[in-house]
Structure formats: C-alpha cells, structure tokens
Write a protein that holds these residues in place. Structure first.
Motif, PDB file in Angstrom:
ATOM      1  N   GLU A 261       0.395   8.122  -8.319  1.00 25.96           N
ATOM      2  CA  GLU A 261       0.343   7.752  -6.905  1.00 25.96           C
ATOM      3  C   GLU A 261      -1.072   7.553  -6.390  1.00 25.96           C
ATOM      4  OE1 GLU A 261       2.365  11.063  -5.223  1.00 25.96           O
ATOM      5  OE2 GLU A 261       4.352  10.483  -5.999  1.00 25.96           O
ATOM      6  N   ASP A 262      -2.078   7.958  -7.145  1.00 29.24           N
ATOM      7  CA  ASP A 262      -3.470   7.841  -6.717  1.00 29.24           C
ATOM      8  C   ASP A 262      -3.891   6.367  -6.766  1.00 29.24           C
ATOM      9  OD1 ASP A 262      -6.318   7.884  -6.517  1.00 29.24           O
ATOM     10  OD2 ASP A 262      -6.367   9.918  -7.318  1.00 29.24           O
ATOM     11  N   PRO A 263      -4.387   5.814  -5.659  1.00 32.37           N
ATOM     12  CA  PRO A 263      -4.785   4.389  -5.647  1.00 32.37           C
ATOM     13  C   PRO A 263      -5.914   4.069  -6.624  1.00 32.37           C
ATOM     14  CG  PRO A 263      -5.498   5.501  -3.644  1.00 32.37           C
ATOM     15  CD  PRO A 263      -4.574   6.436  -4.342  1.00 32.37           C
ATOM     16  N   ARG A 264      -6.649   5.061  -7.067  1.00 27.51           N
ATOM     17  CA  ARG A 264      -7.717   4.819  -8.033  1.00 27.51           C
ATOM     18  C   ARG A 264      -7.174   4.589  -9.432  1.00 27.51           C
ATOM     19  NH1 ARG A 264     -11.198  10.061  -7.753  1.00 27.51           N
ATOM     20  NH2 ARG A 264      -9.082  10.942  -7.632  1.00 27.51           N
TER      21      ARG A 264
ATOM     22  N   PRO B 176      -4.340   0.416  -9.138  1.00 24.11           N
ATOM     23  CA  PRO B 176      -4.294  -0.261  -7.840  1.00 24.11           C
ATOM     24  C   PRO B 176      -3.290  -1.422  -7.842  1.00 24.11           C
ATOM     25  CG  PRO B 176      -6.552   0.078  -8.558  1.00 24.11           C
ATOM     26  CD  PRO B 176      -5.686   0.418  -9.714  1.00 24.11           C
ATOM     27  N   THR B 177      -2.572  -1.540  -6.743  1.00 23.82           N
ATOM     28  CA  THR B 177      -1.582  -2.604  -6.498  1.00 23.82           C
ATOM     29  C   THR B 177      -0.357  -2.484  -7.397  1.00 23.82           C
ATOM     30  OG1 THR B 177      -2.392  -4.282  -8.077  1.00 23.82           O
ATOM     31  CG2 THR B 177      -3.507  -4.152  -5.919  1.00 23.82           C
TER      32      THR B 177
ATOM     33  N   LYS C  43       3.015  -0.161  -8.773  1.00 26.94           N
ATOM     34  CA  LYS C  43       3.911   0.962  -8.527  1.00 26.94           C
ATOM     35  C   LYS C  43       4.428   1.437  -9.871  1.00 26.94           C
ATOM     36  CE  LYS C  43       8.264   2.301  -6.310  1.00 26.94           C
ATOM     37  NZ  LYS C  43       7.739   3.605  -5.873  1.00 26.94           N
TER      38      LYS C  43
END
Length: 465
Positions: A178-181, A184-185, A187
């Motif tokens: 779940e970490d955007p790092r 990214p973009t 799921k």
C-alpha cells in the motif's frame, strides 16, 4: 496485457530500500526496544543518545534504525566499511568530528558489520567515543562479546534485535503493498495466505520478505494497473525455505547447544528438529556424529553402555554413505540417545579429578605400584607390598592405590539410572569389603598371604550379578 517489467525501469532500487522506514512509527518489529515507553524510543525522544551496538540476525532493521536515529538526532551521519576504510581514513574523519564538536555539531558514525573491523581499526574509535566526539553505532550479526574489543564494548550499550514475528512480517508486507513508494500507480492484490507464506519463508528476515514480495509482483500480470499475485506464482517462488544457519557463526553453536540439551532433557522430537536444522542448513554430518559420540559418554555414560558404540557406528555409517543417505542414521542415534537413561557421573568424575590434578600437589606413585625392573629398584622398595588382585577370590585387596595426599578421595558417584545401578551396587560392595581391612581367601597357593573367607562372609552382601 503487459507485465510490470514494461514500466518498472525507473525503479532500480530494491523494494526494501524504496519502502525503508523513515521514523519509528513506520518501523515494524523490535517492540521490546522501540515500543511506547521502551528504552530506545525514550533515548531518542529525550535526546539522550549514547554509543550503541545493534546485535541481531540479518534483515531485522539494524541499518534502518541507525538511519532513523541519525535523522531524529540531527547529527552529521558518516558510515564506515570494514573493507574499504583503513586506520588513516578513520583518524581523518575522527579529527573532523572533533572539530565539529567544538561548534556544537554532533557526529554519528555508523559501522555496519563492525565485527569485520580488526582490533587496530576498532581501537582508533575508542578515544573519540570516550571524549564524546562521536556517537558510535555498530551493527553486527556476530556476538559482540567475542567480536568487539572489550574496551570499546564497555562504552557502548548493546541492544539485541530479534527475528521478526510472523504477525509483524505480514503487517510489514501489507504496508509495502500500500506504500506509494513501492509500486506507484499500481494496485497490488495478494491474499493474506500468500503473505503468510512469504513471512514464514523469510525466517524473520524483512529484507528477504520484501525481495520475495517484489519478485512475486514483478512476475505477475499487470491488467490495467492491477496486479494479482496468484497461488501458482507463489508456489514457484517458495519451493525451499531459506534456513538461518551459519556454520561458522554463533548460530552454529546455538543450535548444537539446543540439540545437546534437548537430548539431555530426553525430548526426542526437539532433538530431531534441531539436528535437522543443522543438517538441512548444510552442516557436515560428521560434525554432528562427533557431537553425538561426546554426548554418549558425557550425559549417558555407564547408564547405557550401548550408547557409545552406537554413536561410533553412526559416525562410521556417515563416513561410508554421506549425505543424503546418512540422515536416517543420525536420526536413529539422536532418538536413541534422547530416550536412553541419563547419567553424568562419568563426566563429573573426570571434572573432579581434573580439579585435584590441577590444584593439589602431584604426589609420587606409591612404591607398591611401581615396577621393579632393576636390582636397584628392588633394593629401594619398588613393588614391595604389591598385592596381585587376581590371587584373591573377590579380585580386590585393601592395598593403597591412591597417592598419600588423596587417600579417601572419591570421584565416581554412580547414579541409579539404567545399567549404572549395577555399577553402583558393585562399587558399594567393594568399598565395604575394603573398609573392614579384609584379606579375602587366596586362590593361588604359592602366595604367602593366605587367609579364610570369614571376613568376606561377614559383609552379608551378595556380589551383584
């Protein structure tokens, strides 16, 4: 359909680096150190950092904690490598740190794998740690008691980091998805069951867990930015669990200790487990077999005289067959030793004798026990008073065989376990026989020391069968 390989080229760093915790709230595990109110968190919150050493297995957060401490303490952060940093480099940086201290700037020096620094390198840090010029943070997978100079170790707090628990690992992995790092973009869909498989597979090593998760994601199909990690992908990645076992490190000694103590505690299931951990971790089967031979005498001894010969046969079987076939022989021996009656009387006798040999005066051998091989030896009393035990019905005499200063000393105290009960009864019989100053009837008529059986009968104790 495209895979994530098509869009991942700009993410060259490993997942473990991309999602590295930036503060204690993002850190998973080690609650005994950084939980609310715990010592390391208090030291950081109260800005009372001192030189410390993080000791623990790989992938538990030693380097990450050092980075967090550096950020939260607003200190100048310097890292050293045992491979590339020499004494000259150390002293140059230490001098800079000393100068910075005069201007109120703190310097935090991080040494990963500090156990790889030699004594001279470690000594170079000592005066600067003593003066407070630097805050030293060392990280090591080896026991600092053996690998860090005692002078330096005494000036550092040692924090022991543990392997991550399964629940902590699952929480870490879920956070990473779940970490955007991380991705990214994208799921990431992965079941709790598969996260649990990764957690178990990684053996408490967060780095291994995150690397495995990343491989699972990279090898899964990307459908419109949604990646579903399938059971088939997980099965391909996790075929054999990584075993945390270092044949040359402390874990080697920890596990052989666990094997020894499980057998001593008569727990065959635990003993088989620890033996298998060693064997499947790449340990030499002959090393295990040698330890079993030692155990047979140290912890079983005369309680089961078959134990020693069985372990020697196991050693020979391991020599003949090698791995993988000899695994069953080791298992058989471990089960036998675990269930055998236990006695450490032989070991205790050896330790007691060792103490007397070391601490007492080494008396000369009594004359009656010496061989008179020359006329001179006979003239000065060698062999005089010697009694040949086979000439007596009970095959023993009251002749003194101990040196003068140890007469009456006893070392072997047999237990009542297994066969040793027979040895105990026999020994008690012989002690009573000698105590009354007996002269048992001579069976050799040429011997001048003839007597009757009356004294022997008076003991009223049958010879143990």
């Amino acid at each position: 359909m495209e895979t994530l390989f098509d869009s991942i080229s700009n993410f060259n760093q490993p997942l473990a680096v991309r999602v590295r915790p930036r503060n204690l709230d993002e850190f998973f595990g080690q609650k005994h150190l950084i939980g609310r109110g715990r010592i390391l968190r208090r030291m950081l919150e109260q800005e009372q950092m001192s030189s410390i050493i993080f000791w623990g297995p790989p992938g538990v957060g030693k380097t990450t904690l050092a980075n967090i401490i550096a950020k939260q303490s607003n200190a100048r952060f310097i890292t050293f490598s045992a491979v590339t940093s020499g004494i000259k480099d150390v002293r140059a940086v230490m001098q800079e740190a000393e100068e910075s201290r005069h201007f109120g700037q703190r310097t935090l020096v991080f040494i990963d794998e500090i156990h790889r620094f030699n004594k001279a390198q470690q000594d170079a840090f000592l005066p600067f740690v003593e003066k407070g010029s630097i805050i030293l943070i060392g990280a090591t997978t080896e026991n600092p008691s053996f690998e860090v100079n005692s002078a330096l170790l005494s000036r550092c707090k040692v924090f022991t980091l543990k392997q991550l628990e399964t629940d902590d690992m699952i929480e870490l992995l879920r956070h990473a998805t779940e970490d955007p790092r991380a991705f990214p973009t994208k799921k990431i869909n992965i079941s709790d069951e598969n996260l649990s498989k990764i957690a178990i597979y990684s053996n408490g090593d967060a780095r291994t867990a995150l690397n495995t998760l990343e491989l699972a994601v990279l090898n899964s199909e990307d459908v419109d930015g949604v990646i579903d990690v399938s059971d088939d992908i997980m099965q391909e990645l996790i075929e054999k669990k990584m075993l945390f076992y270092d044949k040359t490190g402390e874990e080697h000694y920890n596990i052989i200790s666990a094997l020894h103590k499980s057998m001593r505690n008569s727990d065959p299931d635990a003993a088989i487990y620890w033996m298998s951990r060693m064997l499947d971790g790449g340990e030499d089967p002959l090393y295990i077999a040698r330890r079993l031979i030692r155990f047979a005498s140290e912890d079983i001894g005369l309680a089961d005289t078959r134990a020693l010969s069985l372990t020697i046969e196991t050693f020979q079987a391991c020599q003949f067959l090698g791995l993988p076939e000899c695994d069953v022989h080791l298992t058989e021996a471990v089960i036998y030793l675990s269930l055998a009656p236990k006695s450490n009387a032989v070991y205790e006798a050896r330790m007691a004798v060792l103490k007397d040999v070391k601490d007492s005066r080494n008396e000369p051998v009594p004359l009656q026990l010496r061989n008179a091989t020359t006329n001179l030896m006979r003239d000065i009393g060698y062999g005089e008073g010697y009694k040949y035990a086979h000439s007596y019905d009970e095959k023993t005499t009251n002749m003194q065989t101990m040196p003068d200063n140890l007469v009456g000393q006893t070392y072997y105290h047999p237990s009542k376990e297994g066969n040793e009960l027979r040895f105990k009864e026999r020994l008690e019989y012989l002690i009573k026989l000698r105590a009354i100053g007996q002269k048992v009837c001579v069976t050799n008529p040429s011997t001048s020391d003839n007597c009757s059986n009356d004294v022997a009968r008076s003991i009223q104790l049958h010879h143990p069968t």
